[in-house]
Design a protein around this motif. Structure first.
Motif, mmCIF file in Angstrom:
data_model
loop_
_atom_site.group_PDB
_atom_site.id
_atom_site.type_symbol
_atom_site.label_atom_id
_atom_site.label_comp_id
_atom_site.label_asym_id
_atom_site.label_seq_id
_atom_site.Cartn_x
_atom_site.Cartn_y
_atom_site.Cartn_z
ATOM 1 N N ASN A 1 -38.231 -5.815 36.215
ATOM 2 C CA ASN A 1 -39.345 -6.900 36.141
ATOM 3 C C ASN A 1 -39.313 -7.861 37.189
ATOM 4 N N GLN B 1 -46.750 1.141 20.430
ATOM 5 C CA GLN B 1 -46.583 -0.061 20.580
ATOM 6 C C GLN B 1 -47.470 -0.942 19.409
ATOM 7 N N HIS C 1 -37.316 -3.232 21.888
ATOM 8 C CA HIS C 1 -37.842 -2.715 23.260
ATOM 9 C C HIS C 1 -36.680 -2.242 24.257
ATOM 10 N N TRP D 1 -42.200 -4.178 30.401
ATOM 11 C CA TRP D 1 -42.404 -4.847 29.205
ATOM 12 C C TRP D 1 -43.783 -4.793 28.955
ATOM 13 N N ASP D 2 -44.196 -4.826 27.433
ATOM 14 C CA ASP D 2 -45.513 -5.026 27.354
ATOM 15 C C ASP D 2 -45.753 -5.654 26.033
ATOM 16 N N SER E 1 -32.917 -3.286 28.844
ATOM 17 C CA SER E 1 -33.617 -4.196 28.780
ATOM 18 C C SER E 1 -34.786 -4.363 29.776
ATOM 19 N N ARG E 2 -34.657 -3.569 30.889
ATOM 20 C CA ARG E 2 -35.428 -3.424 32.070
ATOM 21 C C ARG E 2 -35.982 -4.708 32.617
ATOM 22 N N TYR E 3 -35.280 -5.941 32.255
ATOM 23 C CA TYR E 3 -35.632 -7.283 32.981
ATOM 24 C C TYR E 3 -35.501 -6.807 34.873
ATOM 25 N N TYR F 1 -44.216 -5.638 23.169
ATOM 26 C CA TYR F 1 -43.169 -5.884 22.493
ATOM 27 C C TYR F 1 -42.660 -7.198 22.439
ATOM 28 N N ILE F 2 -42.660 -7.366 23.748
ATOM 29 C CA ILE F 2 -42.154 -8.852 24.265
ATOM 30 C C ILE F 2 -43.218 -10.071 24.088
ATOM 31 N N VAL G 1 -47.311 -12.062 29.892
ATOM 32 C CA VAL G 1 -46.315 -10.780 30.202
ATOM 33 C C VAL G 1 -47.179 -9.953 30.970
#
Lengths: 478, 290
Positions: free
Chosen positions: B142, A406, A128, A71-72, B137-139, A74-75, A384
């Motif tokens: 993470n 992004q 994302h 994540w980057d 979603s790649r959670y 976007y979140i 994040v």
């Protein structure tokens, strides 16, 4: 204070017809500045479209995401926009219930801001996703496959919370606007006439309508307050429910809610100044109201700073090596410039709001409010990303900077929000006419002045205020 | 329908956790990896690439951190000791190796966070990933403390297997497309094949019958793979497997946050045990002369 006479929330001698006239004027044909703003917004959106089309076709790698930076921005930007949406609810619902009537001239655009920033925020979880075309799978819809979403996942809670919040806040915005839409209907021609006739739902301003309206509005406000608080708590559980150092923080829900109100209030100040300047609304968006908003922002800024310190302290005394490492990396690591930028913008700059002179100086307030929002955006990024670059496993320690895709999409989101807002101010009254009238009445009552002079029609030979609504706005109900 | 499934899953999960066992599980696949035996040759990793159709992403993307190595042999270098004698252990001992594949945690942190339930726990004790269900979603990645989940950041198909290399793909497992999360499955296709054969022949799966690509390839036999259920339920008559014996010998138990070792010199440990994810992979610590 002797200045209090000069700095009033609203001018008590403001005639009702004048209020109608001033607000309706804002919806007339736009001037050049408006079109330039629209063009700037469209330009920004085009950046995002380019970025998104490219990313959609080649994959998330285009955004320079990697393992472990899943994540980057976007979140981070998603949380930023969700956060911004909370101030509208604060002004319109919480302050409504607390009977703080200074909110009345400014809550309408704040509420519009709520709705539009939610509409902006909602795009980011979709953008994302690795497989955008399957995004509806997070919703519990009936299907032959008999598969439901995973109700334990905070991302599913997010989907529910945001869609609920968006629906309710849009409804709340609309309900609060009905009496004003009736005034617009009575003054409009052409397609606007049709639009406002449909939207004002046959509002005549009679006693029963006012009573029902008041009740509905109050119920909606009561419904919206816990909803708003829970929405950002749920967004914070995206992180707080995880196991990662720097994310699994118990104080995140209140911290996020405070941050949300904070960035939202700062955004309100920005829009306040812009609207006041653009529409010449010095009578409504008065310095006194700006001051009150600024004081509120300052209070929230201090709450936010306190919660920040609590977080650091709890990490420090928690003696978890991984948590400490993430915290120290924020302080001294590669993200340190952004972290200290966040501390400066979020905790130092708001002290400008403590000085009366600065609070009343519009250009300063403009700069301050933008800095505050920059700080809040950095805060989200600093939540994040450092955790991702420094998690438990040492082999996965990595620093990765976002790519142009992004940044383009983040920039485009501001254009998208701006465009929605620009359309709103030209189509709908962004100052609540009927509540300004109420406010004038209340202030006159407090000052023991006669009420009838402000209610008279035809002020100074101007256009007749309204046909039907001349007897309606605010009288019977309030 | 689904709601009842949900409740069933939940009650089974609660029951399993409370009783500290996995009684209704068919199998419980686990591993034991002896780091004394590991020479860091990366053969396991190569075997994994071949067996599981892993995309070869190329140097550039690998350096960007977009590689797809389900099994990675991590190297940890000794810190150079710059004490009084000015000697460096770095020279003497070189690297220590740690082959890391998905730890198939019994309380996996990746599972509850997936919004679409694309990753879930099978009755084999495996942490399964449903590629078709994944929305990216790649959670899960993470939330994996081991960082053992890899995402298809690009579409790798054309670059990875230019014709005629696509002919060498393993037909038992799919080729993942762009935007999907993937990870080690303990070679689930091999497990399925052996289980099907055993069912056809109306018998139980024998110990050592299933071999993952990595354990099969390891030249020093550092990786042991097998069923561990016998360890928890001796009454069912399941003989102790080699893996179970290793786990018992080194006094590591499933379902525990902290192991109460009678003899602390036993080398068994699990990675990040304090996080209570309850992994199914036990490592045997490397012993060296200092």
């Amino acid at each position: 204070m002797q200045n209090n006479e000069v700095y009033k929330d609203i001018n008590e001698d403001l005639k009702w017809a004048q209020i109608n006239k001033d607000v309706l004027k804002s919806m007339e044909n736009p001037r050049k500045g408006y079109w330039i703003s629209v063009a700037v917004c469209l330009f920004l959106i085009s950046f995002a479209v380019v970025g998104e089309v490219y990313q959609y076709n080649v994959g998330m790698g285009a955004a320079n995401l990697n393992w472990p930076h899943m994540w980057d921005l976007y979140i981070a930007t998603f949380i930023f926009w969700i956060g911004m949406s909370h101030a509208g609810t604060l002004l319109s619902a919480i302050l409504h219930i607390m009977n703080a009537d200074w909110r009345k001239p400014i809550y309408r655009f704040a509420e519009a801001m709520t709705t539009f920033s939610l509409m902006t925020a909602g795009l980011f979880p979709m953008i994302h996703l690795g497989r955008l075309w399957n995004m509806y799978w997070v919703l519990p819809y009936l299907t032959d496959r008999g598969i439901w979403p995973n109700f334990r996942s905070p991302l599913v809670w997010d989907a529910f919370a945001i869609s609920t919040y968006l629906t309710s806040s849009a409804l709340f915005l609309f309900i609060g606007m009905i009496p004003d839409l009736a005034i617009c209907r009575d003054n409009a021609r052409g397609w606007r006439k049709k639009l406002y006739t449909a939207l004002s739902l046959g509002w005549r301003g009679d006693d029963r309508q006012w009573r029902n309206f008041r009740r509905t509005y109050l119920i909606m406000a009561c419904f919206l307050i816990p909803l708003a608080v829970s929405v950002h708590s749920i967004v914070s559980s995206d992180f707080a429910m995880s196991i990662m150092p720097g994310w699994a923080v118990t104080s995140f829900p209140p911290y996020f809610v405070a941050g949300a109100l904070y960035s939202g209030c700062a955004a309100i100040i920005t829009l306040f100044i812009l609207l006041r300047y653009y529409f010449r609304w010095e009578e409504y968006m008065t310095i006194a109201i700006l001051e009150k908003t600024a004081k509120l922002t300052f209070a929230i800024a201090m709450v936010w700073t306190y919660l920040n310190l609590i977080e650091f302290a709890s990490v420090w005394y928690g003696h978890s090596a991984a948590d400490k490492e993430v915290l120290l990396a924020k302080f001294f690591g590669p993200y340190a410039p952004f972290f200290w930028g966040m501390i400066f913008c979020g905790s130092v700059v708001p002290f400008a709001l403590a000085f009366e002179k600065l609070r009343r100086h519009l250009p300063t307030m403009m700069v301050v409010s933008i800095l505050l929002n920059l700080g809040m955006w950095l805060e989200r990024w600093m939540i994040v990303t450092p955790t991702l670059s420094l998690s438990y496993h040492p082999i996965a320690h990595d620093v990765m900077w976002p790519s142009w895709v992004q940044w383009f999409i983040v920039a485009g989101s501001f254009g998208w929000f701006g465009l929605l807002f620009l359309v709103f101010v030209k189509v709908f009254p962004s100052v609540s006419m009927y509540e300004c009238k109420e406010m004038v009445l209340h202030r006159r009552e407090l000052a023991n002045k006669e009420i009838s002079p402000v209610m008279a029609n035809n002020p100074g030979g101007g256009a007749p205020a309204t046909g039907v609504s001349s007897k309606s706005p605010g009288v019977e109900g309030s | 329908m689904s709601l009842s499934n949900l409740i069933d899953d939940w009650s089974r999960y609660r029951k399993g956790r409370e009783e500290g066992g996995f009684h209704d599980y068919e199998h419980m696949w686990g591993m034991s990896i002896d780091l004394n035996k590991c020479i860091g040759c990366n053969a396991c990793s190569v075997a994994c690439y071949a067996e599981n159709n892993l995309a070869v992403v190329g140097k550039e993307k690998f350096e960007k951190g977009q590689g797809m190595h389900w099994l990675r042999v991590e190297r940890y270098w000794d810190e150079p000791d710059l004490g009084e004698e000015r000697t460096s252990e770095f020279q003497q001992h070189g690297a220590s190796f740690l082959p890391m594949m998905c730890q198939q945690c019994n309380a996996a942190t990746c599972e509850p966070v997936c919004p679409v339930a694309a990753t879930y726990h099978t009755p084999d004790g495996l942490n399964a990933q449903v590629y078709n269900r994944c929305i990216g979603s790649r959670y899960c990645s993470n939330n994996c403390p081991f960082r053992l989940r890899y995402f298809n950041f690009w579409s790798y198909y054309e670059d990875s297997w230019p014709a005629p290399l696509q002919m060498q793909l393993n037909p038992d497992i799919s080729v993942r497309d762009m935007g999907v999360m993937e990870k080690c499955t303990f070679c689930v296709q091999r497990i399925r094949t052996v289980k099907d054969t055993a069912r056809m022949e109306d018998r139980k799966v024998r110990d050592g019958e299933v071999q993952t690509a990595c354990s099969q390839t390891c030249p020093t036999g550092a990786i042991e793979f097998g069923d561990m259920l016998g360890m928890y339920d001796p009454e069912t008559g399941v003989a102790e497997t080699r893996v179970t014996k290793m786990w018992r010998k080194h006094q590591v138990e499933l379902g525990k946050t902290k192991q109460n070792k009678q003899t602390p010199e036993m080398r068994g440990y699990r990675v990040f045990e304090f996080l209570n994810t309850d992994p199914c992979v036990m490592y045997l610590d490397r012993v060296r002369e200092v």
